[in-house]
Write an enzyme that holds these catalytic residues in place. Sequence first.
Site, mmCIF file in Angstrom:
data_model
loop_
_atom_site.group_PDB
_atom_site.id
_atom_site.type_symbol
_atom_site.label_atom_id
_atom_site.label_comp_id
_atom_site.label_asym_id
_atom_site.label_seq_id
_atom_site.Cartn_x
_atom_site.Cartn_y
_atom_site.Cartn_z
ATOM 1 N N HIS A 212 -31.447 -8.339 -46.146
ATOM 2 C CA HIS A 212 -32.704 -7.940 -45.490
ATOM 3 C C HIS A 212 -33.629 -7.127 -46.392
ATOM 4 O O HIS A 212 -34.686 -6.675 -45.947
ATOM 5 C CB HIS A 212 -32.417 -7.158 -44.202
HETATM 6 C C1 UD1 Z 1 -35.757 -1.065 -42.016
HETATM 7 C C2 UD1 Z 1 -35.716 0.019 -43.091
HETATM 8 C C3 UD1 Z 1 -34.570 -0.273 -44.051
HETATM 9 C C4 UD1 Z 1 -33.246 -0.454 -43.317
HETATM 10 C C5 UD1 Z 1 -33.402 -1.491 -42.210
HETATM 11 C C6 UD1 Z 1 -32.146 -1.556 -41.384
HETATM 12 C C7 UD1 Z 1 -37.907 0.991 -43.732
HETATM 13 C C8 UD1 Z 1 -38.968 1.011 -44.758
HETATM 14 N N1 UD1 Z 1 -36.956 0.023 -43.869
HETATM 15 O O1 UD1 Z 1 -36.056 -2.284 -42.670
HETATM 16 O O2 UD1 Z 1 -34.435 0.818 -44.956
HETATM 17 O O3 UD1 Z 1 -32.276 -0.865 -44.234
HETATM 18 O O4 UD1 Z 1 -34.510 -1.127 -41.361
HETATM 19 O O5 UD1 Z 1 -32.030 -2.740 -40.703
HETATM 20 O O6 UD1 Z 1 -37.912 1.793 -42.839
HETATM 21 N N2 UD1 Z 1 -38.500 -6.917 -36.710
HETATM 22 C C9 UD1 Z 1 -38.294 -7.511 -35.492
HETATM 23 N N3 UD1 Z 1 -37.645 -6.801 -34.532
HETATM 24 C C10 UD1 Z 1 -37.218 -5.549 -34.707
HETATM 25 C C11 UD1 Z 1 -37.459 -4.928 -35.954
HETATM 26 C C12 UD1 Z 1 -38.110 -5.628 -36.933
HETATM 27 O O7 UD1 Z 1 -38.655 -8.670 -35.273
HETATM 28 O O8 UD1 Z 1 -36.625 -4.959 -33.787
HETATM 29 C C13 UD1 Z 1 -39.165 -7.689 -37.783
HETATM 30 C C14 UD1 Z 1 -40.686 -7.495 -37.815
HETATM 31 O O9 UD1 Z 1 -41.249 -8.713 -38.176
HETATM 32 C C15 UD1 Z 1 -40.870 -6.478 -38.929
HETATM 33 C C16 UD1 Z 1 -39.716 -6.794 -39.878
HETATM 34 O O10 UD1 Z 1 -38.644 -7.230 -39.044
HETATM 35 O O11 UD1 Z 1 -42.123 -6.600 -39.546
HETATM 36 C C17 UD1 Z 1 -39.270 -5.616 -40.707
HETATM 37 O O12 UD1 Z 1 -38.967 -4.487 -39.868
HETATM 38 P P1 UD1 Z 1 -39.138 -2.989 -40.415
HETATM 39 O O13 UD1 Z 1 -38.689 -2.039 -39.381
HETATM 40 O O14 UD1 Z 1 -40.489 -2.792 -40.976
HETATM 41 O O15 UD1 Z 1 -38.180 -2.933 -41.666
HETATM 42 P P2 UD1 Z 1 -36.698 -3.476 -41.863
HETATM 43 O O16 UD1 Z 1 -36.735 -4.621 -42.812
HETATM 44 O O17 UD1 Z 1 -36.059 -3.658 -40.535
HETATM 45 N N1 UDP Z 2 -24.840 -4.374 -38.526
HETATM 46 C C1 UDP Z 2 -24.631 -4.863 -37.246
HETATM 47 N N2 UDP Z 2 -25.012 -6.154 -36.990
HETATM 48 C C2 UDP Z 2 -25.544 -6.966 -37.931
HETATM 49 C C3 UDP Z 2 -25.756 -6.447 -39.240
HETATM 50 C C4 UDP Z 2 -25.401 -5.135 -39.501
HETATM 51 O O1 UDP Z 2 -24.113 -4.167 -36.379
HETATM 52 O O2 UDP Z 2 -25.848 -8.126 -37.619
HETATM 53 C C5 UDP Z 2 -24.442 -2.990 -38.806
HETATM 54 C C6 UDP Z 2 -23.497 -2.839 -39.981
HETATM 55 O O3 UDP Z 2 -22.168 -2.989 -39.553
HETATM 56 C C7 UDP Z 2 -23.822 -1.438 -40.480
HETATM 57 C C8 UDP Z 2 -25.310 -1.316 -40.199
HETATM 58 O O4 UDP Z 2 -25.599 -2.272 -39.187
HETATM 59 O O5 UDP Z 2 -23.145 -0.459 -39.721
HETATM 60 C C9 UDP Z 2 -26.100 -1.624 -41.431
HETATM 61 O O6 UDP Z 2 -27.426 -1.845 -41.095
HETATM 62 P P1 UDP Z 2 -28.452 -2.643 -42.017
HETATM 63 O O7 UDP Z 2 -27.712 -3.581 -42.889
HETATM 64 O O8 UDP Z 2 -29.470 -3.196 -41.108
HETATM 65 O O9 UDP Z 2 -29.173 -1.480 -42.833
HETATM 66 P P2 UDP Z 2 -28.815 -0.599 -44.117
HETATM 67 O O10 UDP Z 2 -27.446 -0.048 -43.969
HETATM 68 O O11 UDP Z 2 -28.962 -1.478 -45.324
HETATM 69 O O12 UDP Z 2 -29.884 0.433 -44.111
#
Ligand code: UD1
Ligand code: UDP
Length: 369
Positions: A212
């Site tokens: 991601h």
């Molecule tokens: C965010 C964090 C990242 C973390 C990740 C965990 C920042 C800058 N990034 O990244 O550090 O590792 O969360 O998963 O804060 N979207 C949906 N539904 C949701 C959330 C997001 O559809 O509930 C889609 C939207 O199109 C959005 C994109 O995902 O634009 C990215 O979401 P965003 O919260 O901006 O960043 P993440 O990639 O989720």
């Molecule tokens: N995770 C989850 N379901 C998924 C992917 C990740 O429950 O489909 C959990 C995973 O086990 C870990 C956390 O989410 O505990 C990690 O989140 P993510 O990879 O979104 O973010 P990051 O740790 O890179 O910030």
Amino acid sequence: MPDGSGVQRKLLSVVGARPQFIKAAMLAKTFKDKQEIKHLQLHTGQHYSPDMAQVFFDELNYRPDFDLGVGSGTHARQTGDAMIGIEKVLMDEKPDLVIVYGDTNSTLAGALAAVKLHIPVAHVESGLRSFNRRMPEEINRIVTDAVSEILFCPTPTAVANLKSEGRIEEVIHTGDILLDTLQHFLPIAREKSNILKKLDIEEEPFWLLTMHRPANVDEEHCLRRVIKCLAHDNHPRIIFPCHPRTAKTLKKLSSSELDHIDIIAPLPYLDMLLLEEHASLILTDSGGVQREAYFLSRPCLTLREETEWPETLKDRWNRLVGIDPERILEGIREETIPTQSPDIESFGGGRAAECMCREMLGFLENQAA
Ligand code: UD1
Ligand code: UDP
């Protein structure tokens, strides 16, 4: 305090993204039996899709007291809206301490809103650095650490990073709260999750893939390179629980490019833990998944050039392969299960939440004195 023997402290956690719900749920559980703590939880709404938010609240028995509903947007829009909403709650609630987790935009918003109201901030997962300032998370980490008063470090490397930046006061090696969470929820996952049956992988080996990071998944050609190099007749099934950010780009690939991968919706935490425990190999760019692979003694290839978690590289449990097909395939060819056990103690051994709780109460007592 309700029994009249002292003061009750009001702590407020700011969360917004999937991994933060998981970590904050563990701290909330630890606070529950401490009468001297009132713990409020604020969800910015950064993650909002049911499978990125509500499913975790239900499974982890986590109830946010406030939901700001900020949703997705540019960094400034998302961070700014979260700050405005958090500020209002902080002015109404006047907590003694704000707790922020990790490195998301919600982390940054929580820390900035609090410090400007002169409310001390405790940062869980402090001191982590990738030394790559093109990662949005790296900026969030540096700024959050700079304004936080209590710095909870998950690893010795995190402590060393802060010391090399001149931070010494209130730098505490608590261990990694994600380890506490895993130790608590893994037995529950083994009992309750039927994901292996549902995916029909009870008997056969499989690999688990998650991606991601914007640098890996926002551009179609980057994602295609990784997906394409995994297509080999001798590879086992590859299960790919897909983050919504990644799903947007995956739509641009043709179905024939994807037919060797089982793309599924984001998983609830218990299902994810069980898949991780049973995967013969984990490929990921997630910080959380890298550590869980290590805690569960599963070999991991990290699809990045650097990691904030160098402890996981010890004994080659985790290897950095980037998104270069040659290096990924080499990593796969060289895959072995290391003979040495993971060094769980350098991640605090599962006692991080208790340690944080103690330290926060001590800090507030000293402040009051
Ligand atoms: C965010 C964090 C990242 C973390 C990740 C965990 C920042 C800058 N990034 O990244 O550090 O590792 O969360 O998963 O804060 N979207 C949906 N539904 C949701 C959330 C997001 O559809 O509930 C889609 C939207 O199109 C959005 C994109 O995902 O634009 C990215 O979401 P965003 O919260 O901006 O960043 P993440 O990639 O989720
Ligand atoms: N995770 C989850 N379901 C998924 C992917 C990740 O429950 O489909 C959990 C995973 O086990 C870990 C956390 O989410 O505990 C990690 O989140 P993510 O990879 O979104 O973010 P990051 O740790 O890179 O910030």
